[in-house]
Write an enzyme that holds these catalytic residues in place. Sequence first.
Site, PDB file in Angstrom:
ATOM      1  N   LYS A 174       0.860  -1.200   0.000  1.00  0.00           N
ATOM      2  CA  LYS A 174       0.000   0.000   0.000  1.00  0.00           C
ATOM      3  C   LYS A 174       0.889   1.241   0.000  1.00  0.00           C
ATOM      4  O   LYS A 174       1.132   1.837   1.052  1.00  0.00           O
ATOM      5  CB  LYS A 174      -0.929  -0.008   1.229  1.00  0.00           C
TER       6      LYS A 174
HETATM    7  N1  PMP Z   1      -7.812  -2.677  -3.013  1.00  0.00           N
HETATM    8  C1  PMP Z   1      -7.285  -1.467  -2.809  1.00  0.00           C
HETATM    9  C2  PMP Z   1      -6.550  -0.803  -3.916  1.00  0.00           C
HETATM   10  C3  PMP Z   1      -7.438  -0.827  -1.566  1.00  0.00           C
HETATM   11  O1  PMP Z   1      -6.919   0.379  -1.351  1.00  0.00           O
HETATM   12  C4  PMP Z   1      -8.161  -1.480  -0.541  1.00  0.00           C
HETATM   13  C5  PMP Z   1      -8.361  -0.790   0.780  1.00  0.00           C
HETATM   14  N2  PMP Z   1      -7.310  -1.018   1.667  1.00  0.00           N
HETATM   15  C6  PMP Z   1      -8.674  -2.752  -0.791  1.00  0.00           C
HETATM   16  C7  PMP Z   1      -8.484  -3.332  -2.045  1.00  0.00           C
HETATM   17  C8  PMP Z   1      -9.360  -3.546   0.281  1.00  0.00           C
HETATM   18  O2  PMP Z   1      -8.411  -3.990   1.198  1.00  0.00           O
HETATM   19  P1  PMP Z   1      -8.727  -4.175   2.747  1.00  0.00           P
HETATM   20  O3  PMP Z   1      -9.881  -5.101   2.815  1.00  0.00           O
HETATM   21  O4  PMP Z   1      -7.503  -4.779   3.312  1.00  0.00           O
HETATM   22  O5  PMP Z   1      -9.055  -2.850   3.285  1.00  0.00           O
END
Ligand code: PMP
Length: 325
Positions: A174
């Site tokens: 991220k």
């Molecule tokens: N894809 C992206 C690009 C994201 O930013 C997120 C949010 N974190 C998600 C998927 C979903 O991930 P998570 O369930 O870990 O929040």
Amino acid sequence: MATTPASAPAVAAAAQPDLHSLICFFQGEYVKLGEAKLPLMTHAFLYGTAVFEGIRAYWNPDEKQLYALRVKEHLVRLRNSSRIMLMSDLPSVEDFTEIVKQVLRRNNFQEDAYCRPSVYKNTEAIGVKLHGLTHDYYVLAVPMGDYIDTSKGIPTGTVSWRRTSDTSIPSRSKITGSYVNPAFSKTEAMLNGFDEAIVLTADGHVSEGSAENLFMVRDGVLITPPVSDDILEGITRAGIMEIAAHLGISVKERQIDRTELYIADEVFFCGTGAQVSPVASVDHRPVGDGQVGPISRQISKTYFDAVRGKLDAFRHWVIPIYTGE
Ligand code: PMP
């Protein structure tokens, strides 16, 4: 201050408190957000070289308790993201968890909140690179309601932007700078009249939403793209699989074609921000009969109960913030 026009209002713009008086953890201390300032030359600001997590905390009004969701999983992913960006030497997951708890506790939230830990390159220097730079971390938290409307299905559209591939900027990390890619997608979808984007991989398979993972239902089976299709390895996605196992619904991870979404029985997004968000249409084609389908409804109900600590089977997902310590 200049702003660009937008045809739709931002979601989650509910009554904001005085953001500057919220408490965050910055440079080793708990300080007011308004006092946490970085120099303009900070590498992370110049080049987007920071990684972050978004952790939700849910207020349970009956128990008068705030539950932070999947903290360990988020902090493990933060470490992995940092590692990809050549930033090691971080506090242990246990010590980091304590900071997250402290930040939430010190803000005394009695509503749903969103917590953002981030590790960032703090060297003040011009120079595009990842190595030979120092880093630090912060944790902030703000009140936050729904990011996407979860009460009914939303209209979605495939966008012309492609998900950055693992050969360009890894989606499994991220990285703040990489979020310009989902930002292009979200804005294209919204300016085209949709609520959310369906983003394809460079080779045209369904990857995910702008900041959500995606599931579809065909013939009673839940299907989601594999981690090799440039998705973020979502924590909610893993949670949905756990819920599916609990409910006896089978799950398959496999590539999804764009037009499979047009004939799917149900489609929904999931993510920390999006939670479980049913999709009503894709590229103007209604999903199923356009209503929220039975499997999406069942999963969504279980999810929203689990995150507020109401289900014993998912109690391990949450940690209580107000413990009287
Ligand atoms: N894809 C992206 C690009 C994201 O930013 C997120 C949010 N974190 C998600 C998927 C979903 O991930 P998570 O369930 O870990 O929040």
